[in-house]
Design a protein around this motif. Structure first.
Motif, PDB file in Angstrom:
ATOM      1  N   LEU A 172       0.827  -1.215   0.000  1.00 26.81           N
ATOM      2  CA  LEU A 172       0.000   0.000   0.000  1.00 26.81           C
ATOM      3  C   LEU A 172       0.859   1.262   0.000  1.00 26.81           C
ATOM      4  O   LEU A 172       0.600   2.204  -0.752  1.00 26.81           O
ATOM      5  N   LYS A 173       1.883   1.283   0.839  1.00 25.92           N
ATOM      6  CA  LYS A 173       2.726   2.471   0.917  1.00 25.92           C
ATOM      7  C   LYS A 173       3.410   2.752  -0.411  1.00 25.92           C
ATOM      8  O   LYS A 173       3.486   3.909  -0.847  1.00 25.92           O
ATOM      9  N   ASP A 174       3.876   1.713  -1.083  1.00 26.62           N
ATOM     10  CA  ASP A 174       4.513   1.901  -2.379  1.00 26.62           C
ATOM     11  C   ASP A 174       3.520   2.438  -3.404  1.00 26.62           C
ATOM     12  O   ASP A 174       3.882   3.283  -4.245  1.00 26.62           O
ATOM     13  N   ARG A 175       2.280   1.970  -3.347  1.00 27.04           N
ATOM     14  CA  ARG A 175       1.245   2.484  -4.266  1.00 27.04           C
ATOM     15  C   ARG A 175       1.039   3.973  -4.061  1.00 27.04           C
ATOM     16  O   ARG A 175       0.931   4.735  -5.031  1.00 27.04           O
ATOM     17  N   VAL A 176       0.984   4.379  -2.792  1.00 24.73           N
ATOM     18  CA  VAL A 176       0.771   5.794  -2.488  1.00 24.73           C
ATOM     19  C   VAL A 176       1.960   6.633  -2.910  1.00 24.73           C
ATOM     20  O   VAL A 176       1.816   7.678  -3.558  1.00 24.73           O
ATOM     21  N   LEU A 177       3.168   6.207  -2.551  1.00 27.61           N
ATOM     22  CA  LEU A 177       4.367   6.999  -2.850  1.00 27.61           C
ATOM     23  C   LEU A 177       4.617   7.117  -4.352  1.00 27.61           C
ATOM     24  O   LEU A 177       5.184   8.110  -4.812  1.00 27.61           O
ATOM     25  N   LYS A 178       4.204   6.134  -5.110  1.00 27.20           N
ATOM     26  CA  LYS A 178       4.385   6.201  -6.560  1.00 27.20           C
ATOM     27  C   LYS A 178       3.587   7.352  -7.157  1.00 27.20           C
ATOM     28  O   LYS A 178       4.042   8.047  -8.074  1.00 27.20           O
ATOM     29  N   LEU A 179       2.401   7.603  -6.616  1.00 29.92           N
ATOM     30  CA  LEU A 179       1.549   8.680  -7.111  1.00 29.92           C
ATOM     31  C   LEU A 179       1.815   9.997  -6.397  1.00 29.92           C
ATOM     32  O   LEU A 179       1.624  11.076  -6.978  1.00 29.92           O
ATOM     33  N   ALA A 180       2.229   9.931  -5.145  1.00 26.82           N
ATOM     34  CA  ALA A 180       2.445  11.151  -4.350  1.00 26.82           C
ATOM     35  C   ALA A 180       3.743  11.014  -3.552  1.00 26.82           C
ATOM     36  O   ALA A 180       3.723  10.643  -2.368  1.00 26.82           O
ATOM     37  N   PRO A 181       4.903  11.296  -4.173  1.00 29.96           N
ATOM     38  CA  PRO A 181       6.192  11.144  -3.482  1.00 29.96           C
ATOM     39  C   PRO A 181       6.340  12.067  -2.278  1.00 29.96           C
ATOM     40  O   PRO A 181       7.223  11.854  -1.443  1.00 29.96           O
ATOM     41  N   ASN A 182       5.500  13.106  -2.184  1.00 30.30           N
ATOM     42  CA  ASN A 182       5.571  14.038  -1.055  1.00 30.30           C
ATOM     43  C   ASN A 182       4.745  13.557   0.137  1.00 30.30           C
ATOM     44  O   ASN A 182       4.457  14.327   1.051  1.00 30.30           O
ATOM     45  N   THR A 183       4.380  12.276   0.160  1.00 37.38           N
ATOM     46  CA  THR A 183       3.648  11.692   1.282  1.00 37.38           C
ATOM     47  C   THR A 183       4.629  11.284   2.376  1.00 37.38           C
ATOM     48  O   THR A 183       5.585  10.553   2.118  1.00 37.38           O
ATOM     49  N   LEU A 184       4.388  11.746   3.585  1.00 40.79           N
ATOM     50  CA  LEU A 184       5.257  11.411   4.715  1.00 40.79           C
ATOM     51  C   LEU A 184       4.717  10.260   5.548  1.00 40.79           C
ATOM     52  O   LEU A 184       5.466   9.633   6.288  1.00 40.79           O
ATOM     53  N   ALA A 185       3.420   9.997   5.454  1.00 41.08           N
ATOM     54  CA  ALA A 185       2.828   8.949   6.291  1.00 41.08           C
ATOM     55  C   ALA A 185       1.666   8.303   5.561  1.00 41.08           C
ATOM     56  O   ALA A 185       0.861   8.988   4.918  1.00 41.08           O
ATOM     57  N   VAL A 186       1.600   6.989   5.650  1.00 40.82           N
ATOM     58  CA  VAL A 186       0.462   6.226   5.135  1.00 40.82           C
ATOM     59  C   VAL A 186      -0.070   5.396   6.299  1.00 40.82           C
ATOM     60  O   VAL A 186       0.661   4.589   6.888  1.00 40.82           O
ATOM     61  N   GLU A 187      -1.336   5.621   6.661  1.00 39.24           N
ATOM     62  CA  GLU A 187      -1.912   4.957   7.824  1.00 39.24           C
ATOM     63  C   GLU A 187      -3.237   4.315   7.455  1.00 39.24           C
ATOM     64  O   GLU A 187      -3.946   4.796   6.565  1.00 39.24           O
ATOM     65  N   LEU A 188      -3.551   3.243   8.168  1.00 39.81           N
ATOM     66  CA  LEU A 188      -4.880   2.658   8.075  1.00 39.81           C
ATOM     67  C   LEU A 188      -5.794   3.379   9.046  1.00 39.81           C
ATOM     68  O   LEU A 188      -5.362   3.841  10.111  1.00 39.81           O
ATOM     69  N   ASP A 189      -7.055   3.502   8.681  1.00 38.05           N
ATOM     70  CA  ASP A 189      -8.021   4.161   9.543  1.00 38.05           C
ATOM     71  C   ASP A 189      -8.190   3.337  10.813  1.00 38.05           C
ATOM     72  O   ASP A 189      -8.701   2.211  10.786  1.00 38.05           O
ATOM     73  N   ALA A 190      -7.746   3.900  11.959  1.00 39.46           N
ATOM     74  CA  ALA A 190      -7.806   3.177  13.224  1.00 39.46           C
ATOM     75  C   ALA A 190      -9.208   3.125  13.803  1.00 39.46           C
ATOM     76  O   ALA A 190      -9.471   2.348  14.709  1.00 39.46           O
ATOM     77  N   ALA A 191     -10.115   3.949  13.281  1.00 34.72           N
ATOM     78  CA  ALA A 191     -11.448   4.042  13.882  1.00 34.72           C
ATOM     79  C   ALA A 191     -12.174   2.706  13.845  1.00 34.72           C
ATOM     80  O   ALA A 191     -12.833   2.316  14.811  1.00 34.72           O
TER      81      ALA A 191
END
Length: 402
Positions: free
Chosen positions: A321-340
């Motif tokens: 998941l983190k790699d998917r996000v960073l590929k589209l948005a390299p300026n992402t500092l954190a990828v989290e699952l919704d803890a709710a």
């Protein structure tokens, strides 16, 4: 008289491992420029110059370069230590900063009137500043020792102890000067930013001041500690300018500023908010798992910093998941699952908002039953010592777990 008020630089701040110091340096350069263009007679910095008691060389360069820029503009200033600063470290450079016109009050003194500073402005007016650096409950007890007070009573009455210092500082005001108070503290009614670490704890326990305790003779109270710009008292006028950039994702969307105060002796002060443009925008993006790519593709032009929170059913395995996000948005500092959703599935395991003491009590209860009073006291003492850090320096109040 024109006085510029700022606070909470937090030079050296790391956000998820990303160094924010270059942005803070830019903000301080912008503030020094505003002090010059707005013809400020003095600058007040209400604590938390640094994010840690042992700042990096880059953090020190950012802060000291700011003071040199004020020196070059012929603008003096007064600085107090905040809870993130090492009071001893700031005290060690007091003499050097004095050479560039910056008066530092890093630690309390046995005579509070020694913490009153005076600036003779270019217009021939006098600015009197009662400067109160951050005082934790434990440091207040140490100060009470110096003053011969009943330390047992002071430990239980933080507000009354702080009131003593405020009253004594007010005695240093003069009818012929502009009188201001500086403090790094939490005043009742202050609204925290989401990133004010430990502030939610601060606002619900005894570590607060009442606006009624502020000396009536202060024409302006220059506060630091809360990162959200706001006015917390009208009589006397007391304001937080807030942090100089969006320091954490909890501050995302906040507009940053410094305060310019116009005032003359014996007259009410007028406050003007000067917006700041420095610092990258922080944004939290909440997205369903099946919409990650489509939502992120719409942020291609966003040059700020992102935290991406992905909503997915509890227990879902999300490899890559983190790699998917960073590929589209390299300026992402954190990828989290919704803890709710996890909290809803297991409400008894929810940790959000709990202090370290509460977490320890839960840990002990789940394994051995009720926590003995002696262990509770020992843990609390160890926690307080950890907050003070090396050399007895405070690093802030107990944090709730987020």
């Amino acid at each position: 008289m024109r006085v510029l008020h700022t606070a909470d630089f937090h030079a050296g701040r790391l956000l998820r491992g990303f160094d924010r110091t270059p942005e803070i340096h830019d903000a301080l350069t912008e503030i020094a420029g505003l002090a010059r263009t707005e013809r400020a007679d003095a600058v007040l910095v209400s604590g938390d110059l640094f994010d840690t008691g042992n700042p990096s060389a880059g953090a020190e360069h950012a802060v000291f370069d700011f003071f040199l820029r004020l020196r070059d503009a012929g603008i003096p200033g007064v600085v107090i230590a905040g809870n993130h600063d090492s009071a001893a470290r700031l005290a060690s450079v007091t003499g050097l900063l004095g050479w560039v016109g910056i008066q530092v009050v890093a630690q309390p003194t046995a005579n509070p009137l020694d913490m009153v500073r005076h600036i003779e402005t270019r217009g021939g007016e006098t600015l009197t500043v009662g400067a109160l650096p951050y005082l934790s409950e434990r440091r207040l007890v140490k100060a009470a020792d110096l003053l011969g007070g009943d330390t047992g009573t002071w430990r239980q009455k933080y507000r009354e102890g702080m009131g003593f210092f405020l009253r004594r500082l007010g005695e240093g005001f003069s009818g012929g000067s502009v009188n201001m108070l500086m403090a790094h503290a939490t005043v009742d009614g202050a609204v925290p930013s989401g990133s004010d670490r430990g502030m939610q704890f601060d606002l619900t326990n005894s570590y607060t001041l009442s606006g009624l305790q502020l000396p009536a003779g202060a024409q302006y109270v220059a506060l630091g500690h809360v990162h959200k710009p706001q006015t917390v008292s009208e009589a006397p006028l007391a304001c937080y300018p807030g942090s100089v950039i969006q320091l954490d994702f909890g501050e995302g969307g906040e507009k940053k500023q410094v305060n310019l105060i116009e005032v003359e002796a014996g007259r009410p002060a007028r406050v003007h908010a000067l917006p700041l443009a420095s610092g990258r925008e922080l944004r939290t993006l909440r997205v369903d798992l099946d919409g990650v790519e489509s939502r992120l593709s719409k942020l291609q032009g966003f040059d700020g910093l992102l935290k991406v929170v992905v909503r997915a059913p509890a227990g879902t395995a999300l490899p890559g998941l983190k790699d998917r996000v960073l590929k589209l948005a390299p300026n992402t500092l954190a990828v989290e699952l919704d803890a709710a959703q996890e909290d809803l599935a297991l409400p008894e395991q929810k940790r959000e908002g709990l202090s370290l003491m509460e977490l320890y009590e839960r840990y002990w209860r789940e394994r051995r039953g009720e926590l003995p009073a002696d262990l509770r006291a020992a843990f609390r003492e160890a926690d307080l010592q950890a907050q003070e850090g090396p050399g007895g320096e405070s690093t802030g109040e107990p944090e709730a777990v987020a």
